[in-house]
Design a protein around this motif. Structure first.
Motif, PDB file in Angstrom:
ATOM      1  N   THR A  78      -2.077  -5.077 -14.925  1.00 55.30           N
ATOM      2  CA  THR A  78      -1.317  -6.210 -15.453  1.00 55.30           C
ATOM      3  C   THR A  78       0.100  -6.271 -14.909  1.00 55.30           C
ATOM      4  OG1 THR A  78      -0.490  -5.058 -17.424  1.00 55.30           O
ATOM      5  CG2 THR A  78      -2.650  -6.137 -17.593  1.00 55.30           C
ATOM      6  N   HIS A  79       0.601  -5.141 -14.381  1.00 60.47           N
ATOM      7  CA  HIS A  79       1.927  -5.119 -13.755  1.00 60.47           C
ATOM      8  C   HIS A  79       2.033  -3.837 -12.937  1.00 60.47           C
ATOM      9  CE1 HIS A  79       2.403  -3.043 -17.632  1.00 60.47           C
ATOM     10  NE2 HIS A  79       3.451  -2.420 -17.133  1.00 60.47           N
ATOM     11  N   TYR A  80       3.203  -3.551 -12.412  1.00 56.34           N
ATOM     12  CA  TYR A  80       3.335  -2.529 -11.367  1.00 56.34           C
ATOM     13  C   TYR A  80       3.756  -1.150 -11.850  1.00 56.34           C
ATOM     14  CZ  TYR A  80       8.423  -2.732 -11.737  1.00 56.34           C
ATOM     15  OH  TYR A  80       9.713  -2.630 -12.198  1.00 56.34           O
ATOM     16  N   MET A  98      -4.078  -7.325  -8.747  1.00 59.29           N
ATOM     17  CA  MET A  98      -2.756  -7.536  -9.341  1.00 59.29           C
ATOM     18  C   MET A  98      -2.328  -8.965  -9.036  1.00 59.29           C
ATOM     19  SD  MET A  98      -0.217  -4.486  -8.090  1.00 59.29           S
ATOM     20  CE  MET A  98      -0.302  -2.799  -8.668  1.00 59.29           C
ATOM     21  N   SER A  99      -1.304  -9.428  -9.723  1.00 61.07           N
ATOM     22  CA  SER A  99      -0.654 -10.657  -9.275  1.00 61.07           C
ATOM     23  C   SER A  99       0.080 -10.386  -7.964  1.00 61.07           C
ATOM     24  CB  SER A  99       0.322 -11.165 -10.330  1.00 61.07           C
ATOM     25  OG  SER A  99       1.470 -10.327 -10.405  1.00 61.07           O
ATOM     26  N   GLU A 100       0.287 -11.454  -7.195  1.00 63.99           N
ATOM     27  CA  GLU A 100       1.037 -11.314  -5.946  1.00 63.99           C
ATOM     28  C   GLU A 100       2.461 -10.849  -6.221  1.00 63.99           C
ATOM     29  OE1 GLU A 100       1.995 -11.165  -1.995  1.00 63.99           O
ATOM     30  OE2 GLU A 100      -0.005 -11.383  -2.876  1.00 63.99           O
ATOM     31  N   MET A 101       3.044 -11.319  -7.327  1.00 63.36           N
ATOM     32  CA  MET A 101       4.388 -10.884  -7.692  1.00 63.36           C
ATOM     33  C   MET A 101       4.414  -9.388  -7.982  1.00 63.36           C
ATOM     34  SD  MET A 101       7.599 -11.621  -8.248  1.00 63.36           S
ATOM     35  CE  MET A 101       7.707 -13.395  -8.472  1.00 63.36           C
ATOM     36  N   ALA A 102       3.411  -8.882  -8.691  1.00 63.88           N
ATOM     37  CA  ALA A 102       3.369  -7.456  -9.000  1.00 63.88           C
ATOM     38  C   ALA A 102       3.232  -6.631  -7.725  1.00 63.88           C
ATOM     39  CB  ALA A 102       2.229  -7.153  -9.959  1.00 63.88           C
ATOM     40  N   ARG A 103       2.430  -7.105  -6.786  1.00 60.49           N
ATOM     41  CA  ARG A 103       2.313  -6.387  -5.515  1.00 60.49           C
ATOM     42  C   ARG A 103       3.665  -6.314  -4.819  1.00 60.49           C
ATOM     43  NH1 ARG A 103       2.126  -6.011  -0.274  1.00 60.49           N
ATOM     44  NH2 ARG A 103       0.465  -4.770   0.709  1.00 60.49           N
ATOM     45  N   GLY A 104       4.397  -7.420  -4.839  1.00 69.16           N
ATOM     46  CA  GLY A 104       5.715  -7.420  -4.234  1.00 69.16           C
ATOM     47  C   GLY A 104       6.646  -6.417  -4.882  1.00 69.16           C
ATOM     48  N   MET A 105       6.491  -6.216  -6.175  1.00 68.96           N
ATOM     49  CA  MET A 105       7.348  -5.259  -6.873  1.00 68.96           C
ATOM     50  C   MET A 105       6.964  -3.817  -6.533  1.00 68.96           C
ATOM     51  SD  MET A 105       7.862  -7.326 -10.452  1.00 68.96           S
ATOM     52  CE  MET A 105       9.458  -6.645 -10.916  1.00 68.96           C
ATOM     53  N   VAL A 106       5.691  -3.568  -6.264  1.00 69.45           N
ATOM     54  CA  VAL A 106       5.305  -2.242  -5.758  1.00 69.45           C
ATOM     55  C   VAL A 106       6.023  -1.973  -4.445  1.00 69.45           C
ATOM     56  CG1 VAL A 106       3.411  -0.815  -4.902  1.00 69.45           C
ATOM     57  CG2 VAL A 106       3.057  -2.271  -6.907  1.00 69.45           C
ATOM     58  N   THR A 107       6.018  -2.959  -3.576  1.00 72.61           N
ATOM     59  CA  THR A 107       6.682  -2.811  -2.278  1.00 72.61           C
ATOM     60  C   THR A 107       8.193  -2.629  -2.450  1.00 72.61           C
ATOM     61  OG1 THR A 107       4.983  -4.186  -1.231  1.00 72.61           O
ATOM     62  CG2 THR A 107       7.070  -3.926  -0.059  1.00 72.61           C
ATOM     63  N   GLU A 108       8.780  -3.408  -3.343  1.00 68.94           N
ATOM     64  CA  GLU A 108      10.234  -3.400  -3.513  1.00 68.94           C
ATOM     65  C   GLU A 108      10.732  -2.141  -4.209  1.00 68.94           C
ATOM     66  OE1 GLU A 108      13.548  -6.347  -5.546  1.00 68.94           O
ATOM     67  OE2 GLU A 108      11.742  -5.845  -6.682  1.00 68.94           O
ATOM     68  N   ARG A 109      10.008  -1.685  -5.228  1.00 74.47           N
ATOM     69  CA  ARG A 109      10.549  -0.643  -6.108  1.00 74.47           C
ATOM     70  C   ARG A 109       9.511   0.336  -6.646  1.00 74.47           C
ATOM     71  NH1 ARG A 109      13.312  -3.933 -10.722  1.00 74.47           N
ATOM     72  NH2 ARG A 109      13.931  -5.247  -8.980  1.00 74.47           N
ATOM     73  N   ILE A 131      -2.408  12.407  -7.424  1.00 74.81           N
ATOM     74  CA  ILE A 131      -2.087  11.014  -7.111  1.00 74.81           C
ATOM     75  C   ILE A 131      -1.996  10.869  -5.589  1.00 74.81           C
ATOM     76  CG2 ILE A 131      -0.410   9.148  -7.374  1.00 74.81           C
ATOM     77  CD1 ILE A 131       0.531  10.549  -9.957  1.00 74.81           C
ATOM     78  N   PRO A 132      -2.788   9.988  -4.986  1.00 71.68           N
ATOM     79  CA  PRO A 132      -2.781   9.911  -3.523  1.00 71.68           C
ATOM     80  C   PRO A 132      -1.603   9.146  -2.944  1.00 71.68           C
ATOM     81  CG  PRO A 132      -4.382   8.367  -4.419  1.00 71.68           C
ATOM     82  CD  PRO A 132      -3.862   9.162  -5.578  1.00 71.68           C
ATOM     83  N   GLY A 133      -0.870   8.430  -3.768  1.00 69.94           N
ATOM     84  CA  GLY A 133       0.256   7.631  -3.289  1.00 69.94           C
ATOM     85  C   GLY A 133       0.382   6.388  -4.134  1.00 69.94           C
ATOM     86  N   LEU A 134       1.258   5.485  -3.735  1.00 71.76           N
ATOM     87  CA  LEU A 134       1.420   4.237  -4.459  1.00 71.76           C
ATOM     88  C   LEU A 134       0.101   3.460  -4.490  1.00 71.76           C
ATOM     89  CD1 LEU A 134       4.850   2.994  -3.057  1.00 71.76           C
ATOM     90  CD2 LEU A 134       4.417   3.941  -5.341  1.00 71.76           C
ATOM     91  N   THR A 135      -0.132   2.761  -5.593  1.00 70.78           N
ATOM     92  CA  THR A 135      -1.334   1.949  -5.736  1.00 70.78           C
ATOM     93  C   THR A 135      -1.038   0.519  -5.304  1.00 70.78           C
ATOM     94  OG1 THR A 135      -2.154   3.282  -7.577  1.00 70.78           O
ATOM     95  CG2 THR A 135      -3.037   1.058  -7.363  1.00 70.78           C
ATOM     96  N   TYR A 136      -1.746   0.081  -4.279  1.00 71.34           N
ATOM     97  CA  TYR A 136      -1.650  -1.305  -3.824  1.00 71.34           C
ATOM     98  C   TYR A 136      -2.967  -2.018  -4.121  1.00 71.34           C
ATOM     99  CZ  TYR A 136       2.695  -0.437  -1.291  1.00 71.34           C
ATOM    100  OH  TYR A 136       3.993  -0.135  -0.963  1.00 71.34           O
ATOM    101  N   PRO A 137      -2.914  -3.300  -4.445  1.00 68.03           N
ATOM    102  CA  PRO A 137      -4.144  -4.034  -4.728  1.00 68.03           C
ATOM    103  C   PRO A 137      -4.913  -4.379  -3.470  1.00 68.03           C
ATOM    104  CG  PRO A 137      -2.279  -5.515  -4.820  1.00 68.03           C
ATOM    105  CD  PRO A 137      -1.712  -4.125  -4.611  1.00 68.03           C
ATOM    106  N   THR A 138      -6.215  -4.594  -3.647  1.00 65.29           N
ATOM    107  CA  THR A 138      -7.035  -5.161  -2.572  1.00 65.29           C
ATOM    108  C   THR A 138      -7.024  -6.681  -2.635  1.00 65.29           C
ATOM    109  OG1 THR A 138      -9.037  -5.129  -3.941  1.00 65.29           O
ATOM    110  CG2 THR A 138      -8.583  -3.165  -2.614  1.00 65.29           C
ATOM    111  N   THR A 139      -6.715  -7.215  -3.843  1.00 66.14           N
ATOM    112  CA  THR A 139      -6.784  -8.659  -4.077  1.00 66.14           C
ATOM    113  C   THR A 139      -5.601  -9.074  -4.945  1.00 66.14           C
ATOM    114  OG1 THR A 139      -9.203  -8.561  -4.032  1.00 66.14           O
ATOM    115  CG2 THR A 139      -8.210 -10.542  -4.984  1.00 66.14           C
ATOM    116  N   THR A 140      -4.957 -10.182  -4.595  1.00 65.55           N
ATOM    117  CA  THR A 140      -3.856 -10.707  -5.408  1.00 65.55           C
ATOM    118  C   THR A 140      -4.059 -12.202  -5.643  1.00 65.55           C
ATOM    119  OG1 THR A 140      -2.420 -11.251  -3.535  1.00 65.55           O
ATOM    120  CG2 THR A 140      -2.238  -9.022  -4.451  1.00 65.55           C
TER     121      THR A 140
END
Length: 316
Positions: A78-80, A98-109, A131-140
């Motif tokens: 639901t969020h990052y 994730m939402s596209e906005m949430a993905r952007g927040m993973v990248t940003e912070r 933990i293998p690293g930051l979690t990024y979505p496959t779909t936004t």
């Protein structure tokens, strides 16, 4: 520091509950720790929120396996925030959404948030080595997305900013049940450190307009029945408004962050001091409310260094 920072002193394991909130819909809750949700479709399973580590995610999987042997194919975040997403690898799902906005927040912070939360709440990160690293979505998606698990329809919706800019809710129409993430809490403090106080109430109104029969909130017990749902929504609203109003009054007269801290405590302690993670959230909530009231629209990035500098300022 005379008082332990955030939840560094919280070392007690929490009792897990697994509550059916609708047909084949489950809420995994743990006395104020982050919740997860489970949606069982015709042939597969969707998980809502991945927990902080694979170790904690496996506790969710254990509960899932008590009610179904269907494969877990989707994880929805639901969020990052790190405590919600870093356990995703344990589920082995081929879709992480994730939402596209949430993905952007993973990248940003995302990394800064992980480092910060690890310092704030060590117990939730036991087993962090896996933990293998930051979690990024496959779909936004941006505003709305529908997923079908067989014939079961699941709507993922961005209703507005609240707990973060990229929050989404998950609605299951056939049972009129919603998973709200941290937009709604029950007898647990809202974490507002990355929030948008001015928008949160409108987003709660949007949730209320669905007139759902049950909610699995971000923290706290499952909410079954419209009376319990509406009570939680209005208590969340009261928490948000009671945090922002006194901080805004202090900012308007050019008072200090410490002044805002004292003012928020005066208003919130009598009503919310017994809520789960209240003391944990309070300094971050005050800092963000004070920032927003001074015109800082985009929440500043929390780092482990900024956390401690802010805490020392409030304790002086």
């Amino acid at each position: 520091m005379s008082k332990k920072f955030a939840s560094q002193g919280d070392t007690a394991e929490k009792q897990i509950s697994f509550t059916e909130v609708g047909r084949d819909l489950w809420a995994f809750t743990a006395e104020g720790d982050p919740n997860s949700g489970v949606i069982i479709g015709d042939t597969s399973v969707m998980i809502i929120e991945a927990q902080a580590t694979p170790r904690l995610a496996n506790k969710v999987i254990e509960k899932v396996r008590q009610v179904t042997d269907k494969p877990i194919t989707h994880v929805v975040l639901t969020h990052y925030h790190a405590v919600r997403v870093l356990g995703a690898s344990a589920f082995g799902a081929n879709q992480i959404i994730m939402s596209e906005m949430a993905r952007g927040m993973v990248t940003e912070r995302g990394q800064e948030d992980w480092d910060s939360e690890f310092q704030r709440f060590p117990r939730l990160f036991e087993g962090h080595e896996s933990i293998p690293g930051l979690t990024y979505p496959t779909t936004t998606f941006n505003d709305r997305m529908t997923v079908y698990l067989g014939n079961r329809r699941i709507d993922l919706i961005h209703l507005g900013r609240a707990h973060t800019a990229g929050d989404i809710v998950v609605h299951v129409p056939d049972e009129n049940v919603m998973f709200t993430g941290d937009i709604v809490e029950y007898n647990s403090a809202c974490y507002c450190g990355d929030g948008h106080f001015g928008d949160w109430g409108n987003t709660l109104d949007a949730i209320k307009s669905f007139d759902v029969d049950a909610i699995a909130p971000g923290r706290g017990d499952a909410l079954v029945g419209r009376d319990m749902v509406n009570t939680a929504i209005e208590n969340t609203r009261d928490f948000i408004e009671s945090t922002y109003r006194p901080a805004a009054r202090v900012a308007a007269r050019n008072g200090s962050l410490k002044d805002a801290w004292d003012a928020v405590r005066a208003e919130c302690d009598p009503k919310f001091a017994d809520y789960a993670i209240y003391e944990h959230c309070l300094p971050f909530n005050v800092a963000r409310a004070y920032d927003e009231a001074r015109g800082i629209a985009h929440p500043r990035i929390w780092t482990d260094k900024r956390d401690l500098e802010m805490w020392e300022q409030l304790q002086s």
